[in-house]
Structure formats: C-alpha cells, structure tokens
Scaffold this motif. Structure first.
Motif, PDB file in Angstrom:
ATOM      1  N   VAL A  87      43.968  45.668  23.029  1.00 47.22           N
ATOM      2  CA  VAL A  87      45.095  46.406  23.601  1.00 47.22           C
ATOM      3  C   VAL A  87      46.323  46.203  22.707  1.00 47.22           C
ATOM      4  O   VAL A  87      46.751  45.067  22.484  1.00 47.22           O
ATOM      5  CB  VAL A  87      45.399  45.936  25.036  1.00 47.22           C
ATOM      6  N   LEU A  88      46.871  47.297  22.210  1.00 48.16           N
ATOM      7  CA  LEU A  88      48.090  47.253  21.408  1.00 48.16           C
ATOM      8  C   LEU A  88      49.290  47.294  22.347  1.00 48.16           C
ATOM      9  O   LEU A  88      49.449  48.239  23.123  1.00 48.16           O
ATOM     10  CB  LEU A  88      48.146  48.438  20.447  1.00 48.16           C
ATOM     11  N   LEU A  89      50.117  46.252  22.289  1.00 45.08           N
ATOM     12  CA  LEU A  89      51.329  46.189  23.095  1.00 45.08           C
ATOM     13  C   LEU A  89      52.540  46.243  22.173  1.00 45.08           C
ATOM     14  O   LEU A  89      52.782  45.315  21.399  1.00 45.08           O
ATOM     15  CB  LEU A  89      51.369  44.904  23.918  1.00 45.08           C
ATOM     16  N   ASN A  90      53.280  47.323  22.254  1.00 43.37           N
ATOM     17  CA  ASN A  90      54.555  47.425  21.554  1.00 43.37           C
ATOM     18  C   ASN A  90      55.622  46.689  22.357  1.00 43.37           C
ATOM     19  O   ASN A  90      55.428  46.381  23.540  1.00 43.37           O
ATOM     20  CB  ASN A  90      54.929  48.890  21.363  1.00 43.37           C
ATOM     21  N   PRO A  91      56.770  46.377  21.756  1.00 40.61           N
ATOM     22  CA  PRO A  91      57.827  45.695  22.502  1.00 40.61           C
ATOM     23  C   PRO A  91      58.152  46.419  23.808  1.00 40.61           C
ATOM     24  O   PRO A  91      58.359  47.631  23.833  1.00 40.61           O
ATOM     25  CB  PRO A  91      59.004  45.716  21.527  1.00 40.61           C
ATOM     26  N   GLY A  92      58.149  45.680  24.904  1.00 37.01           N
ATOM     27  CA  GLY A  92      58.438  46.244  26.215  1.00 37.01           C
ATOM     28  C   GLY A  92      57.240  46.798  26.957  1.00 37.01           C
ATOM     29  O   GLY A  92      57.351  47.141  28.131  1.00 37.01           O
ATOM     30  N   ASP A  93      56.080  46.864  26.322  1.00 37.09           N
ATOM     31  CA  ASP A  93      54.884  47.420  26.964  1.00 37.09           C
ATOM     32  C   ASP A  93      54.261  46.434  27.950  1.00 37.09           C
ATOM     33  O   ASP A  93      54.336  45.212  27.775  1.00 37.09           O
ATOM     34  CB  ASP A  93      53.824  47.792  25.927  1.00 37.09           C
ATOM     35  N   THR A  94      53.611  47.005  28.970  1.00 37.75           N
ATOM     36  CA  THR A  94      52.835  46.232  29.940  1.00 37.75           C
ATOM     37  C   THR A  94      51.453  46.846  30.055  1.00 37.75           C
ATOM     38  O   THR A  94      51.306  48.068  30.065  1.00 37.75           O
ATOM     39  CB  THR A  94      53.501  46.265  31.329  1.00 37.75           C
ATOM     40  N   THR A  95      50.420  45.996  30.132  1.00 36.56           N
ATOM     41  CA  THR A  95      49.084  46.487  30.430  1.00 36.56           C
ATOM     42  C   THR A  95      48.589  45.851  31.724  1.00 36.56           C
ATOM     43  O   THR A  95      48.790  44.661  31.965  1.00 36.56           O
ATOM     44  CB  THR A  95      48.084  46.201  29.293  1.00 36.56           C
ATOM     45  N   SER A  96      47.967  46.668  32.574  1.00 37.65           N
ATOM     46  CA  SER A  96      47.387  46.204  33.840  1.00 37.65           C
ATOM     47  C   SER A  96      45.868  46.288  33.793  1.00 37.65           C
ATOM     48  O   SER A  96      45.213  46.356  34.833  1.00 37.65           O
ATOM     49  CB  SER A  96      47.927  47.045  35.006  1.00 37.65           C
ATOM     50  N   THR A  97      45.294  46.273  32.588  1.00 37.73           N
ATOM     51  CA  THR A  97      43.863  46.521  32.447  1.00 37.73           C
ATOM     52  C   THR A  97      43.011  45.270  32.641  1.00 37.73           C
ATOM     53  O   THR A  97      41.782  45.371  32.710  1.00 37.73           O
ATOM     54  CB  THR A  97      43.540  47.117  31.074  1.00 37.73           C
ATOM     55  N   PHE A  98      43.646  44.072  32.723  1.00 40.10           N
ATOM     56  CA  PHE A  98      42.827  42.862  32.865  1.00 40.10           C
ATOM     57  C   PHE A  98      42.415  42.652  34.308  1.00 40.10           C
ATOM     58  O   PHE A  98      43.247  42.685  35.227  1.00 40.10           O
ATOM     59  CB  PHE A  98      43.566  41.619  32.385  1.00 40.10           C
ATOM     60  N   VAL A  99      41.122  42.410  34.531  1.00 41.69           N
ATOM     61  CA  VAL A  99      40.570  42.053  35.844  1.00 41.69           C
ATOM     62  C   VAL A  99      39.450  41.039  35.624  1.00 41.69           C
ATOM     63  O   VAL A  99      38.635  41.194  34.715  1.00 41.69           O
ATOM     64  CB  VAL A  99      40.005  43.271  36.602  1.00 41.69           C
ATOM     65  N   SER A 100      39.425  40.006  36.451  1.00 40.25           N
ATOM     66  CA  SER A 100      38.305  39.059  36.473  1.00 40.25           C
ATOM     67  C   SER A 100      37.540  39.260  37.768  1.00 40.25           C
ATOM     68  O   SER A 100      38.115  39.149  38.860  1.00 40.25           O
ATOM     69  CB  SER A 100      38.818  37.616  36.387  1.00 40.25           C
ATOM     70  N   ASP A 101      36.258  39.573  37.677  1.00 40.47           N
ATOM     71  CA  ASP A 101      35.396  39.760  38.842  1.00 40.47           C
ATOM     72  C   ASP A 101      34.483  38.548  38.978  1.00 40.47           C
ATOM     73  O   ASP A 101      33.724  38.226  38.058  1.00 40.47           O
ATOM     74  CB  ASP A 101      34.538  41.014  38.690  1.00 40.47           C
ATOM     75  N   PHE A 102      34.550  37.891  40.143  1.00 41.41           N
ATOM     76  CA  PHE A 102      33.750  36.697  40.378  1.00 41.41           C
ATOM     77  C   PHE A 102      32.735  36.962  41.482  1.00 41.41           C
ATOM     78  O   PHE A 102      33.084  37.428  42.567  1.00 41.41           O
ATOM     79  CB  PHE A 102      34.646  35.525  40.767  1.00 41.41           C
ATOM     80  N   TYR A 103      31.471  36.645  41.191  1.00 38.64           N
ATOM     81  CA  TYR A 103      30.364  36.876  42.117  1.00 38.64           C
ATOM     82  C   TYR A 103      29.889  35.529  42.667  1.00 38.64           C
ATOM     83  O   TYR A 103      29.223  34.770  41.952  1.00 38.64           O
ATOM     84  CB  TYR A 103      29.217  37.575  41.395  1.00 38.64           C
ATOM     85  N   PRO A 104      30.167  35.184  43.937  1.00 37.02           N
ATOM     86  CA  PRO A 104      29.745  33.887  44.474  1.00 37.02           C
ATOM     87  C   PRO A 104      28.230  33.716  44.523  1.00 37.02           C
ATOM     88  O   PRO A 104      27.718  32.620  44.286  1.00 37.02           O
ATOM     89  CB  PRO A 104      30.336  33.887  45.890  1.00 37.02           C
ATOM     90  N   ASN A 105      27.504  34.776  44.872  1.00 39.75           N
ATOM     91  CA  ASN A 105      26.032  34.754  44.884  1.00 39.75           C
ATOM     92  C   ASN A 105      25.488  33.588  45.716  1.00 39.75           C
ATOM     93  O   ASN A 105      24.604  32.844  45.289  1.00 39.75           O
ATOM     94  CB  ASN A 105      25.489  34.694  43.453  1.00 39.75           C
ATOM     95  N   ASN A 106      26.053  33.456  46.950  1.00 37.89           N
ATOM     96  CA  ASN A 106      25.561  32.476  47.923  1.00 37.89           C
ATOM     97  C   ASN A 106      25.775  31.019  47.524  1.00 37.89           C
ATOM     98  O   ASN A 106      25.091  30.127  48.022  1.00 37.89           O
ATOM     99  CB  ASN A 106      24.069  32.693  48.218  1.00 37.89           C
ATOM    100  N   VAL A 107      26.734  30.754  46.640  1.00 34.95           N
ATOM    101  CA  VAL A 107      27.015  29.383  46.205  1.00 34.95           C
ATOM    102  C   VAL A 107      28.430  29.006  46.639  1.00 34.95           C
ATOM    103  O   VAL A 107      29.385  29.728  46.345  1.00 34.95           O
ATOM    104  CB  VAL A 107      26.888  29.241  44.682  1.00 34.95           C
ATOM    105  N   THR A 108      28.575  27.879  47.336  1.00 37.88           N
ATOM    106  CA  THR A 108      29.899  27.377  47.674  1.00 37.88           C
ATOM    107  C   THR A 108      30.364  26.400  46.596  1.00 37.88           C
ATOM    108  O   THR A 108      29.564  25.838  45.850  1.00 37.88           O
ATOM    109  CB  THR A 108      29.890  26.671  49.046  1.00 37.88           C
ATOM    110  N   GLY A 109      31.674  26.191  46.548  1.00 39.84           N
ATOM    111  CA  GLY A 109      32.235  25.291  45.549  1.00 39.84           C
ATOM    112  C   GLY A 109      33.352  25.968  44.773  1.00 39.84           C
ATOM    113  O   GLY A 109      33.748  27.093  45.070  1.00 39.84           O
ATOM    114  N   SER A 110      33.870  25.280  43.756  1.00 39.26           N
ATOM    115  CA  SER A 110      35.009  25.762  42.972  1.00 39.26           C
ATOM    116  C   SER A 110      34.609  26.017  41.529  1.00 39.26           C
ATOM    117  O   SER A 110      33.874  25.223  40.940  1.00 39.26           O
ATOM    118  CB  SER A 110      36.156  24.749  43.000  1.00 39.26           C
ATOM    119  N   THR A 111      35.120  27.107  40.984  1.00 40.92           N
ATOM    120  CA  THR A 111      34.889  27.454  39.580  1.00 40.92           C
ATOM    121  C   THR A 111      36.223  27.828  38.948  1.00 40.92           C
ATOM    122  O   THR A 111      36.921  28.706  39.447  1.00 40.92           O
ATOM    123  CB  THR A 111      33.906  28.628  39.456  1.00 40.92           C
ATOM    124  N   THR A 112      36.579  27.167  37.857  1.00 38.80           N
ATOM    125  CA  THR A 112      37.828  27.447  37.150  1.00 38.80           C
ATOM    126  C   THR A 112      37.512  28.130  35.820  1.00 38.80           C
ATOM    127  O   THR A 112      36.705  27.639  35.034  1.00 38.80           O
ATOM    128  CB  THR A 112      38.616  26.160  36.893  1.00 38.80           C
TER     129      THR A 112
END
Length: 254
Positions: A113-138
């Motif tokens: 992603v090319l960001l010029n001065p003053g630009d903002t991008t909202s394209t980042f997303v992290s999708d987390f799939y628990p898949n029946n597991v409890t606990g913490s993931t960083t």
C-alpha cells in the motif's frame, strides 16, 4: 474503552480495548484493539472474529508498506504451519487488495500500500478462527517498507477465547477518554471522560516523546487543558490508569 457487541456469525461477543501502538516515526496505527474477547456458545472452523485498524501517514514523506506478522504465546493446539483439517485455532490477514491465508508470514508485493503524506488506509484486517479451542493467542503485525524489515510501526493484538455455553457478558465498566472538543484546537481543549478513575493524561508527539502531562481525578467528567507550550501538529493523547493505557485519541493543534 471496551465495548461489547454481539457478533452472530460465530455466536460471539467482541471486546475492543483501544491503546496506542508502538511508533517509530513512520506510519501511525490508529484505534487498534489490544484484546479481542470471544465468548462463544458454539465455535467452529467457519466462525471467526475480526480485528481492524487504520494505518496513517502523518509524515511529510511517502512510503510503500507491506505487512509482516509473528506470534507470541498461542492457544493449544494452534494450527501453524497451517494444514487444512488439522485441529487448532488459526488466522489470516488482509492488506491492500489481497488476503493472506492461514500461516503466510508476510504480504507479497502486489498488495503493498502506497501512503502519501496525509493518506489513511483501512485495508488491514486480522481474522481469527477459534476452531473450538479456548485460550489466548497474541499476534504482532508490523507495517514497514520492504527493504526496512527492522523498522516500521507494529501492534500486537490478543484474541482471548473464554469459554462455551453459560458465559454472561461482563459488566465491568472501564475508564475512558471519550471526547476532545474542539479538535483541531488552538489554545485549550475540553476533555470528557466516562467512568474516570485516578490517572494521568500524556500528550505525546509522533515519535513517542511525552511533552505534557495532566492528572485526572476519579469521578471527573470534564477537564479543560491549556495547550500552551505544545507545537502545532498532531498529538496522541493517552489516558493512563495504574500505568496502563485506557484509551488514546488524536488531537490536532493549529
């Protein structure tokens, strides 16, 4: 502030705790959640929660950003390197025009992603799939130019899967810096608080230097702050309680 909302696709409740990201003078990460709580009645491989934040160029130079990611502690089992149909939680992230599935450690050049001065991008997303597991993931994501692997801005988000049937929505309220008026400001700014506790306000520039502090008293709803001595530009105002950032907002001084 942590705001609980129902998320029906996987039967979850999502809590976002906003805190400042690490900054080093390049991009700025805005409104990034520290922790995503997943309270799930029925978890499955097709159910997921998403963490999203903006990346802003508040410098006077353009840069072309990619994303790399790394893991801290993970729930057990964790499906990495990803193998389809193996047990364990897993994750993918999206950046620019592409999503990178389940175990890919970095975005590839077409998605930069090319960001010029003053630009903002909202394209980042992290999708987390628990898949029946409890606990913490960083998981830690870094946004940097391809040739600068050790520089850039990074932020870590922790996905906490707490349990199954019978969990109730937590009722604990968290102190937060709710509003700043006016913004942009000149001589002074009025700050509003929700559920204020004894703490401190820190005014930081974009390279992380604290230039001004103000004490906050428990039960306070509004506080007027003089901006004398603060240069024109963008400032990050962080409200800390017991040394922990409860919330951060951007203030423009003109």
């Amino acid at each position: 502030m942590r705001v609980f909302i129902s998320w029906c696709t996987a039967g979850v409740l999502l809590a976002r705790a906003f805190a400042p990201a690490e900054a080093n003078g390049q991009a700025t990460v805005v409104d990034a959640p520290d922790t995503v709580f997943v309270l799930v009645d029925t978890m499955s491989a097709t159910g997921y929660v998403a963490a999203q934040w903006d990346v802003v160029n508040e410098t006077d130079a353009a840069f072309n950003l990619m994303v790399t990611r790394s893991f801290g502690a993970t729930a057990t089992p964790f499906n990495y390197p990803f193998v389809e149909d193996n047990p364990g939680s897993y994750e993918r992230f999206c950046w620019g025009t592409s999503c990178f599935d389940y175990g890919q450690n970095a975005s590839t050049p077409p998605a930069n992603v090319l960001l010029n001065p003053g630009d903002t991008t909202s394209t980042f997303v992290s999708d987390f799939y628990p898949n029946n597991v409890t606990g913490s993931t960083t998981i830690r994501y870094c946004f940097h130019e391809p040739a600068e692997l050790t520089s850039g801005v990074c932020h870590a988000v922790t996905f906490v899967v707490l349990g199954t049937v019978g969990l109730e929505e937590p009722t604990t309220v968290k102190p937060t810096l709710a509003h700043m008026v006016p913004n942009p400001a000149q001589d002074e700014v009025m700050l509003s608080f929700d559920h204020a506790k004894n703490g401190v306000l820190e005014f930081r520039n974009l390279i992380g230097q604290v230039s001004h502090t103000e004490q906050v008293s428990e039960g306070l709803t509004e506080q007027r702050v003089s901006l004398d001595g603060l240069a024109d530009g963008v400032w990050l105002v962080t409200y800390k309680v017991d040394g922990v950032a409860a919330s951060t907002k951007r203030l423009v001084i003109r």
